[in-house]
Motif scaffolding. Sequence first.
Motif, PDB file in Angstrom:
ATOM      1  N   LEU A  75       0.743  -1.722  -0.196  1.00 32.25           N
ATOM      2  CA  LEU A  75      -0.353   0.145   0.286  1.00 32.25           C
ATOM      3  C   LEU A  75       0.588   1.022  -0.036  1.00 32.25           C
ATOM      4  CD1 LEU A  75      -2.858  -1.475   2.683  1.00 32.25           C
ATOM      5  CD2 LEU A  75      -3.084  -0.487   0.333  1.00 32.25           C
ATOM      6  N   VAL A  76       1.561   1.232   0.873  1.00 27.02           N
ATOM      7  CA  VAL A  76       2.880   2.154   0.491  1.00 27.02           C
ATOM      8  C   VAL A  76       3.760   2.408  -0.578  1.00 27.02           C
ATOM      9  CG1 VAL A  76       4.951   3.543   1.922  1.00 27.02           C
ATOM     10  CG2 VAL A  76       3.460   2.033   3.150  1.00 27.02           C
ATOM     11  N   ASN A 126       2.153   1.547  -3.648  1.00 28.79           N
ATOM     12  CA  ASN A 126       1.257   1.992  -4.299  1.00 28.79           C
ATOM     13  C   ASN A 126       1.222   0.507  -5.338  1.00 28.79           C
ATOM     14  OD1 ASN A 126      -1.112   2.911  -4.886  1.00 28.79           O
ATOM     15  ND2 ASN A 126      -0.106   4.836  -6.015  1.00 28.79           N
ATOM     16  N   SER A 166      -1.649   2.923   7.388  1.00 25.21           N
ATOM     17  CA  SER A 166      -1.531   4.267   7.714  1.00 25.21           C
ATOM     18  C   SER A 166      -0.239   5.853   6.813  1.00 25.21           C
ATOM     19  CB  SER A 166      -1.524   4.496   9.796  1.00 25.21           C
ATOM     20  OG  SER A 166      -0.056   5.047  10.137  1.00 25.21           O
ATOM     21  N   LEU A 167       0.664   5.222   7.019  1.00 24.72           N
ATOM     22  CA  LEU A 167       1.527   5.679   7.211  1.00 24.72           C
ATOM     23  C   LEU A 167       1.035   5.959   5.180  1.00 24.72           C
ATOM     24  CD1 LEU A 167       5.270   5.032   7.978  1.00 24.72           C
ATOM     25  CD2 LEU A 167       3.825   6.610   8.291  1.00 24.72           C
ATOM     26  N   SER A 168       0.771   5.003   4.374  1.00 23.45           N
ATOM     27  CA  SER A 168       0.251   5.326   3.081  1.00 23.45           C
ATOM     28  C   SER A 168      -0.962   6.144   2.891  1.00 23.45           C
ATOM     29  CB  SER A 168      -0.056   4.243   2.632  1.00 23.45           C
ATOM     30  OG  SER A 168      -1.296   3.570   3.479  1.00 23.45           O
ATOM     31  N   GLY A 169      -1.836   7.091   4.157  1.00 21.29           N
ATOM     32  CA  GLY A 169      -2.765   7.725   3.909  1.00 21.29           C
ATOM     33  C   GLY A 169      -3.857   7.315   4.963  1.00 21.29           C
ATOM     34  N   GLY A 170      -3.897   6.185   5.782  1.00 22.55           N
ATOM     35  CA  GLY A 170      -4.691   6.126   6.732  1.00 22.55           C
ATOM     36  C   GLY A 170      -5.716   5.653   6.613  1.00 22.55           C
ATOM     37  N   ASN A 203      -8.181   2.849   5.524  1.00 21.29           N
ATOM     38  CA  ASN A 203      -9.546   3.119   5.181  1.00 21.29           C
ATOM     39  C   ASN A 203     -10.333   1.831   4.847  1.00 21.29           C
ATOM     40  OD1 ASN A 203      -7.545   1.637   3.442  1.00 21.29           O
ATOM     41  ND2 ASN A 203      -7.359   3.662   1.977  1.00 21.29           N
ATOM     42  N   ASP A 232     -10.510  -0.654   3.148  1.00 24.80           N
ATOM     43  CA  ASP A 232      -9.361  -1.528   1.702  1.00 24.80           C
ATOM     44  C   ASP A 232      -8.679  -2.542   2.983  1.00 24.80           C
ATOM     45  OD1 ASP A 232      -6.740  -1.126   0.059  1.00 24.80           O
ATOM     46  OD2 ASP A 232      -8.772  -2.212  -0.659  1.00 24.80           O
TER      47      ASP A 232
END
Lengths: 253, 272
Positions: free
Chosen positions: B62-63, B65, B114-118, B120, B122
Motif C-alpha cells: 500500500l505504501v 502503491n 496509516s503512512l500510506s494515507g490512513g 480505510n 481497504d
Amino acid sequence: MIIEVNNLTVKYQLNSIFEGISFGVNFGDYIGIVGPNGSGKTTLVRVILGLITSFSGEVKLFGTNNLSFSDWKRIGYLPQVTYLSRQGFPATVQEIIASGLLTQKKFPKRILAKDQVAVDKTLKLLNLESLQKELIGKLSGGQQQRVFLARALVSEPDLLILDEPTSAIDPIIREQFYETLSDLNTKKRITILLITHDSSIIGKYASKFLYLDRKIVFYGSFQDFCKSDNMVEYFGEFAQHLICHQHNGTNNF
Amino acid sequence: MEQIIFNIIEALKFGFIQRALIVGSLIAVCCGCLGVFLVLRRLSLIGEGLAHFSFATIGFGLVLNVYPLYVAIPLTIIFSLLLFYMAEKANLYGDTAIGLISSLGIAIGVMLASLSGGFNVDLFSYLFGDILAISKFEALTATILSVIIILIVILFYHDLFVITFDEEFAHVLGVKPKLMTKLLLVLTSITVVIGIKVVGTMLISSLIISPSVTALQIAKGFKTAILISTIIGVFSVISGIILSYMLDLPAGASIVILNFCFFIIAFSLKKR
C-alpha cells in the motif's frame, strides 16, 4: 562388500560415542549387533544410513560413500519404535507399507496395481492381513513393529537394517519373528544387520556377532566368539555361556 | 423454504457471487490439503505466523502503491524460508517466536497502512476478508495459483506423506525431507496470501487448521483425511458465502464460525 566402515569416529559434543572403528559386512551376512545401553549401536546404524552426518572416517554402502548414496531401494530399515508419536496419526497399515515402495519410484511417484500386489504379499508374509485397514495410531507397539518391518521388506531390499525389532513383541511371537528373518536371510539371501538386547537369542540365528561398547569388543562368527579366551575374560564365563548356550549346536566348545 | 432456494438461485446469477464461490472453493481445497500436513507436523501455528506477517507485506504494498498481493506473495515466501532456517539453526519454531512475529507483522502492517494515507475500508478487507468484492483480475490470479498449488500437492503427495509421518525415515526412502518441508512452507505462504481475500489475515489460519482438525476426528486413512478436510473446507466456504449474502453477514467470519460448528459435530461423532 555391502557395508565398509573405516576408522569411524563419532562425537557428541565433547564426548566420543565411539572412536576409530572399522568393520565390513559381506553379501548374505546376518549380523547381530549387541552391546549395553549407550554403547552406540543405534548411532552406528544411523551413521551408516547417513542420518547422522557429522562423523570422521569413511562409510561405504554398496561401494558408494554413504552421504552420496541414493540407491535406497536396496535397503530396508526398521527404526526403533517411537510408539507415542504415532498416536492418532490417520494413516492405514496399507498406506504405511506402500510408502516403503517409494524407493523404487521416480517423479511423479504413484502407487500402482502391481505395487498393491507387493503390499498384499508382504501383509501375508507377516500375518498382517487382518490389520490392513486399521489406523497405525490405534495398533499396539508390537503390531506397529510388524507393520514397520513390512514397510522395510516390501521393496525386497538386499540389505535389511533392524534396530531393536523385537522390543515391543511378546516372547512367543518373538521366536516366529526371528524365524521369519532367518528365512529371508537363507532363502532370499537378504543381508541382515540387527541391533538387539537379546544377546542370548541372537546367537541362535545370526551368523556373525558384533559386540559394541564404544569400540568393537568383538566381531566375528559365533564359533570364534565362544572359543575366544579373551571374550571369556571380557564377559565372564557365565555371561558368555549365556550368549553361546542357545546357539544352534554349531559352536561345540 | 421455496423462497430461500429461489433467493439462492437468484444470487448465483451474479458474477461477483460466482467468482466468490469459485475462488473461495479453490482456496478451500488448497487450505484443506495443506492443513492436514501442517497440523500433523505440528506446524499449524506457522500458518498463523505467515498470515500475520503477510499483513505487514500488504501494508508495504500500500505504501509503495503497488498491487499488495504482488508484494505479499514473494515476501511471505522469503519469510517462510527464513522461519525454516531459524528453526534449523536456532530452534525457534516455538510458539513464542511465532507469537512475537505475528503481532509484529500486524503492527508493521497497520503502521505502513496509516503512512500510506490512513485507515480505510481497504485495510479492513485485508484483515477480515472481502470475498464478495473480489475483482475479475484477482479471481483469475487466485484461480491460477490455487490450481498450481493443488497440482503440486498431487504430484508430491507421497513425498509429503512420508515426511509428515516420519521426517527422518523419509531420508531412507529417498525423499529429501528439508526440501519437502520448504515446498510445504512455500505452498502455505502462497495459499495464505491468496486466502486473505476470502477470510482475511486474521482468519485465514482457521481455514487451514479447522477443516483438517475436523477431518482428523473422523478419517479412516490419510487420503480420506485430506479428502474430508477438503470437502469440509469447500462446504464451509460455499455455505458461508451464501449465508453472508442472504443475511448480510461478513463472509469471512461466517466461514470461520461454520467451520467451528463442523468441528464440534465431528468431535461429538468421534466420542460415540
